[in-house]
Each structure stands twice: as structure tokens, then as C-alpha cells.
Design a protein around this motif. Sequence first.
Motif, short mmCIF file in Angstrom:
data_model
loop_
_atom_site.label_atom_id
_atom_site.label_comp_id
_atom_site.label_asym_id
_atom_site.label_seq_id
_atom_site.Cartn_x
_atom_site.Cartn_y
_atom_site.Cartn_z
N ILE A 32 0.85 -1.19 0.00
CA ILE A 32 0.00 0.00 0.00
C ILE A 32 0.89 1.23 0.00
N SER A 33 0.61 2.16 -0.88
CA SER A 33 1.39 3.39 -0.96
C SER A 33 1.22 4.20 0.32
N GLU A 34 2.28 4.92 0.68
CA GLU A 34 2.22 5.75 1.87
C GLU A 34 1.90 7.20 1.53
N TRP A 35 2.20 7.62 0.32
CA TRP A 35 2.01 9.01 -0.07
C TRP A 35 1.13 9.10 -1.32
N LYS A 36 0.41 10.21 -1.42
CA LYS A 36 -0.38 10.46 -2.63
C LYS A 36 0.56 10.59 -3.83
N TRP A 37 0.11 10.16 -4.96
CA TRP A 37 0.81 10.26 -6.24
C TRP A 37 2.14 9.51 -6.24
N GLU A 38 2.31 8.56 -5.31
CA GLU A 38 3.51 7.72 -5.32
C GLU A 38 3.40 6.66 -6.42
N LYS A 39 2.21 6.11 -6.57
CA LYS A 39 1.95 5.13 -7.63
C LYS A 39 0.80 5.64 -8.47
N ILE A 40 1.01 5.71 -9.77
CA ILE A 40 -0.02 6.25 -10.66
C ILE A 40 -0.28 5.28 -11.81
N ALA A 41 -1.40 5.47 -12.45
CA ALA A 41 -1.74 4.75 -13.67
C ALA A 41 -2.06 5.80 -14.72
N MET A 42 -1.65 5.53 -15.96
CA MET A 42 -1.89 6.48 -17.05
C MET A 42 -2.54 5.75 -18.22
N ASP A 43 -3.36 6.49 -18.95
CA ASP A 43 -4.00 5.94 -20.14
C ASP A 43 -4.36 7.08 -21.07
N PHE A 44 -4.61 6.75 -22.32
CA PHE A 44 -5.02 7.74 -23.29
C PHE A 44 -6.40 7.40 -23.82
N VAL A 45 -7.24 8.42 -23.99
CA VAL A 45 -8.52 8.28 -24.69
C VAL A 45 -8.31 8.97 -26.02
N VAL A 46 -8.36 8.21 -27.11
CA VAL A 46 -8.00 8.75 -28.42
C VAL A 46 -9.17 8.69 -29.39
N CYS A 47 -8.95 9.27 -30.56
CA CYS A 47 -9.92 9.27 -31.67
C CYS A 47 -11.20 10.02 -31.30
N LEU A 48 -11.07 11.09 -30.57
CA LEU A 48 -12.22 11.93 -30.24
C LEU A 48 -12.36 13.00 -31.32
N PRO A 49 -13.54 13.62 -31.46
CA PRO A 49 -13.68 14.73 -32.40
C PRO A 49 -12.77 15.89 -31.99
N LYS A 50 -12.18 16.56 -32.98
CA LYS A 50 -11.27 17.67 -32.69
C LYS A 50 -12.01 18.87 -32.14
N THR A 51 -11.37 19.51 -31.15
CA THR A 51 -11.93 20.73 -30.58
C THR A 51 -11.42 21.93 -31.37
N LEU A 52 -11.82 23.13 -30.97
CA LEU A 52 -11.34 24.34 -31.65
C LEU A 52 -9.83 24.50 -31.49
N GLY A 53 -9.27 24.01 -30.42
CA GLY A 53 -7.83 24.08 -30.19
C GLY A 53 -7.07 22.93 -30.83
N LYS A 54 -7.72 22.12 -31.68
CA LYS A 54 -7.15 20.98 -32.40
C LYS A 54 -6.78 19.80 -31.47
N PHE A 55 -7.36 19.76 -30.29
CA PHE A 55 -7.13 18.62 -29.39
C PHE A 55 -8.06 17.48 -29.79
N ASP A 56 -7.51 16.25 -29.85
CA ASP A 56 -8.34 15.10 -30.22
C ASP A 56 -8.16 13.90 -29.28
N SER A 57 -7.40 14.10 -28.18
CA SER A 57 -7.15 13.01 -27.24
C SER A 57 -7.11 13.54 -25.82
N ILE A 58 -7.29 12.64 -24.86
CA ILE A 58 -7.21 13.00 -23.44
C ILE A 58 -6.22 12.05 -22.77
#
Length: 75
Positions: A32-58
Motif C-alpha cells: 500500500i502506498s504511503e504518499w499520494k501520487w507515489e503510484k499512478i496509472a496512465m491511459d489515453f482516450v484517443v480518436c475523439l472529435p477535434k476541438t477548436l484548439g485541435k485537441f483530439d485526445s485525453i
Amino acid sequence: MKKDIAEAKCNNCQQVKYEHQSPAGLLQRMPISEWKWEKIAMDFVVCLPKTLGKFDSIWVVVDRLTKSTHFILVR
């Protein structure tokens, strides 16, 4: 139940109740982690419609201890 089936004389019971897995070993505790943000998980959500700022992923970053999340827009 296992003992009853093993001792049963019924041939059908012996064939149907077959062990498909070897017995599991002793259970181990997960660290069990002792501190916040010591162990993280990351993922991408892709192929979304483009926004006005040309962003298409999260980019999703999750703290495993507190389940806090950050959602970051990426191109």
C-alpha cells in the motif's frame, strides 16, 4: 464437496468434476502506498472529435491510493 465427490463411486461424478487448475499458493498482500501520487496509472482516450484548439485526445492520470484523476487535453 470435493471429498464427497472423490469418495463417490459414481463414474459420471468422477468425470464431470475434474480439476482444471492446480491449487493456488498462499495469498500475498499487495503493498500500500504511503504518499499520494507515489503510484499512478496512465491511459489515453484517443480518436475523439477535434476541438477548436485541435485537441483530439485525453491523457488520463490516476493516483492509485486516492483515486484522484487529472484529465489533460493532448493533440
